[in-house]
Enzyme design. Structure first.
Site, PDB file in Angstrom:
ATOM      1  N   PRO A   9     -18.092  32.403  33.729  1.00  0.00           N
ATOM      2  CA  PRO A   9     -17.030  33.304  33.299  1.00  0.00           C
ATOM      3  C   PRO A   9     -17.073  34.699  33.929  1.00  0.00           C
ATOM      4  O   PRO A   9     -18.141  35.291  34.097  1.00  0.00           O
ATOM      5  CB  PRO A   9     -17.254  33.409  31.784  1.00  0.00           C
ATOM      6  N   ASN A  10     -15.877  35.153  34.253  1.00  0.00           N
ATOM      7  CA  ASN A  10     -15.620  36.522  34.758  1.00  0.00           C
ATOM      8  C   ASN A  10     -16.033  36.747  36.208  1.00  0.00           C
ATOM      9  O   ASN A  10     -15.722  37.793  36.774  1.00  0.00           O
ATOM     10  CB  ASN A  10     -16.265  37.591  33.852  1.00  0.00           C
ATOM     11  N   ARG A  17     -14.076  45.478  38.979  1.00  0.00           N
ATOM     12  CA  ARG A  17     -14.796  46.527  38.241  1.00  0.00           C
ATOM     13  C   ARG A  17     -16.286  46.409  38.478  1.00  0.00           C
ATOM     14  O   ARG A  17     -16.755  45.409  39.019  1.00  0.00           O
ATOM     15  CB  ARG A  17     -14.548  46.369  36.735  1.00  0.00           C
ATOM     16  N   TYR A  22     -22.136  44.650  40.715  1.00  0.00           N
ATOM     17  CA  TYR A  22     -21.806  43.360  41.348  1.00  0.00           C
ATOM     18  C   TYR A  22     -21.295  43.482  42.780  1.00  0.00           C
ATOM     19  O   TYR A  22     -20.996  42.475  43.414  1.00  0.00           O
ATOM     20  CB  TYR A  22     -20.772  42.614  40.489  1.00  0.00           C
ATOM     21  N   ASN A  73     -24.336  29.812  39.026  1.00  0.00           N
ATOM     22  CA  ASN A  73     -24.405  31.136  38.412  1.00  0.00           C
ATOM     23  C   ASN A  73     -23.619  31.008  37.108  1.00  0.00           C
ATOM     24  O   ASN A  73     -22.390  31.108  37.104  1.00  0.00           O
ATOM     25  CB  ASN A  73     -23.792  32.210  39.309  1.00  0.00           C
ATOM     26  N   ALA A  76     -22.378  34.921  31.984  1.00  0.00           N
ATOM     27  CA  ALA A  76     -22.835  35.244  30.624  1.00  0.00           C
ATOM     28  C   ALA A  76     -23.396  34.023  29.890  1.00  0.00           C
ATOM     29  O   ALA A  76     -24.256  34.159  29.011  1.00  0.00           O
ATOM     30  CB  ALA A  76     -21.689  35.853  29.830  1.00  0.00           C
ATOM     31  N   GLU A  97     -30.601  28.370  40.319  1.00  0.00           N
ATOM     32  CA  GLU A  97     -29.842  29.399  39.592  1.00  0.00           C
ATOM     33  C   GLU A  97     -29.707  30.648  40.484  1.00  0.00           C
ATOM     34  O   GLU A  97     -30.667  31.013  41.161  1.00  0.00           O
ATOM     35  CB  GLU A  97     -30.633  29.750  38.319  1.00  0.00           C
ATOM     36  N   HIS A  99     -28.101  34.788  40.458  1.00  0.00           N
ATOM     37  CA  HIS A  99     -27.419  35.926  39.837  1.00  0.00           C
ATOM     38  C   HIS A  99     -27.235  37.005  40.884  1.00  0.00           C
ATOM     39  O   HIS A  99     -28.177  37.325  41.619  1.00  0.00           O
ATOM     40  CB  HIS A  99     -28.223  36.484  38.655  1.00  0.00           C
ATOM     41  N   ARG A 106     -32.097  44.467  33.551  1.00  0.00           N
ATOM     42  CA  ARG A 106     -30.932  44.854  32.749  1.00  0.00           C
ATOM     43  C   ARG A 106     -31.232  44.737  31.247  1.00  0.00           C
ATOM     44  O   ARG A 106     -32.371  44.772  30.846  1.00  0.00           O
ATOM     45  CB  ARG A 106     -29.719  44.024  33.202  1.00  0.00           C
TER      46      ARG A 106
HETATM   47  O1  CA2 Z   1     -25.635  38.970  37.985  1.00  0.00           O
HETATM   48  C1  CA2 Z   1     -24.973  37.950  37.775  1.00  0.00           C
HETATM   49  O2  CA2 Z   1     -24.592  37.200  38.675  1.00  0.00           O
HETATM   50  C2  CA2 Z   1     -24.558  37.605  36.347  1.00  0.00           C
HETATM   51  O3  CA2 Z   1     -24.635  36.195  36.193  1.00  0.00           O
HETATM   52  C3  CA2 Z   1     -23.120  38.087  36.192  1.00  0.00           C
HETATM   53  C4  CA2 Z   1     -22.547  37.949  34.783  1.00  0.00           C
HETATM   54  C5  CA2 Z   1     -23.523  38.523  33.732  1.00  0.00           C
HETATM   55  O4  CA2 Z   1     -23.048  38.248  32.435  1.00  0.00           O
HETATM   56  C6  CA2 Z   1     -24.932  37.951  33.894  1.00  0.00           C
HETATM   57  O5  CA2 Z   1     -25.792  38.540  32.932  1.00  0.00           O
HETATM   58  C7  CA2 Z   1     -25.466  38.223  35.284  1.00  0.00           C
HETATM   59  C8  CA2 Z   1     -21.191  38.663  34.710  1.00  0.00           C
HETATM   60  C9  CA2 Z   1     -20.136  38.017  35.603  1.00  0.00           C
HETATM   61  C10 CA2 Z   1     -19.172  38.970  36.228  1.00  0.00           C
HETATM   62  O6  CA2 Z   1     -18.720  39.963  35.345  1.00  0.00           O
HETATM   63  C11 CA2 Z   1     -17.900  40.966  35.808  1.00  0.00           C
HETATM   64  C12 CA2 Z   1     -17.775  42.079  35.005  1.00  0.00           C
HETATM   65  C13 CA2 Z   1     -16.977  43.125  35.401  1.00  0.00           C
HETATM   66  C14 CA2 Z   1     -16.278  43.054  36.599  1.00  0.00           C
HETATM   67  C15 CA2 Z   1     -16.379  41.937  37.391  1.00  0.00           C
HETATM   68  C16 CA2 Z   1     -17.183  40.880  37.009  1.00  0.00           C
END
Ligand code: CA2
Length: 147
Positions: A9-10, A17, A22, A73, A76, A97, A99, A106
């Protein structure tokens, strides 16, 4: 060799953002990077991104007997999903895996990875490069296993 690359997700919001965490590149660029990496290594790949836990579980189940390896990946869901862990264990496909960020540096809630418990290895904090390392690791692992 066929690899399934799963993104949770996301991650489709990359580049929109939080560039400090990221990076500035968007999800399209990540997908292009993964496809180019696989093509350069002569690996067939399928990419799948979903914001839904069940869709990721379905995709992992469908990978059984079809894919030689998985790069995941779970975003969340890394820190919450026993369902994804169970699916990876059920299919028992060699999985790595990835990230983008260094989750070990974090928040406390990111310090557990359920999916990671079913993975051979984890790459974190390397941005897109983590996916390339995961693909190369699986290639070497799978070739070694077949030899
Ligand atoms: O560092 C990573 O790749 C994560 O898997 C990314 C996830 C986070 O919940 C993990 O703890 C670590 C978040 C995905 C992307 O989220 C965004 C948030 C804001 C803007 C763009 C993407």
């Amino acid at each position: 060799m066929k690899l399934l690359i799963l993104n949770g997700p996301n991650l489709n919001m990359l580049g929109v953002r939080e560039p400090a965490i990221y990076g500035r590149q968007d999800f399209k660029a990540l997908e292009a990077f993964i496809r180019e990496t696989c093509a350069a290594e002569g690996i067939e790949c399928e990419l799948f991104q979903s914001n839904h836990e069940g869709a990721l579980v379905d995709k992992i189940q469908e990978a059984w007997g079809v894919f030689d390896g998985i790069v995941i990946n779970p975003a969340a869901y890394t820190h919450t999903s026993v369902a994804i862990l169970d699916a990876l264990k059920a299919v028992s496909i060699p999985t790595v895996e990835v990230h983008l960020s260094d989750v070990s540096r974090r928040e406390d809630f990111r310090q557990v990875s359920y999916a990671g418990m079913a993975c051979l290895k984890t790459y974190m904090g390397l941005g897109f490069e983590g996916y390339r390392r995961a693909i190369l690791f699986l290639k070497e692992y799978l070739e070694g296993r077949d030899a």
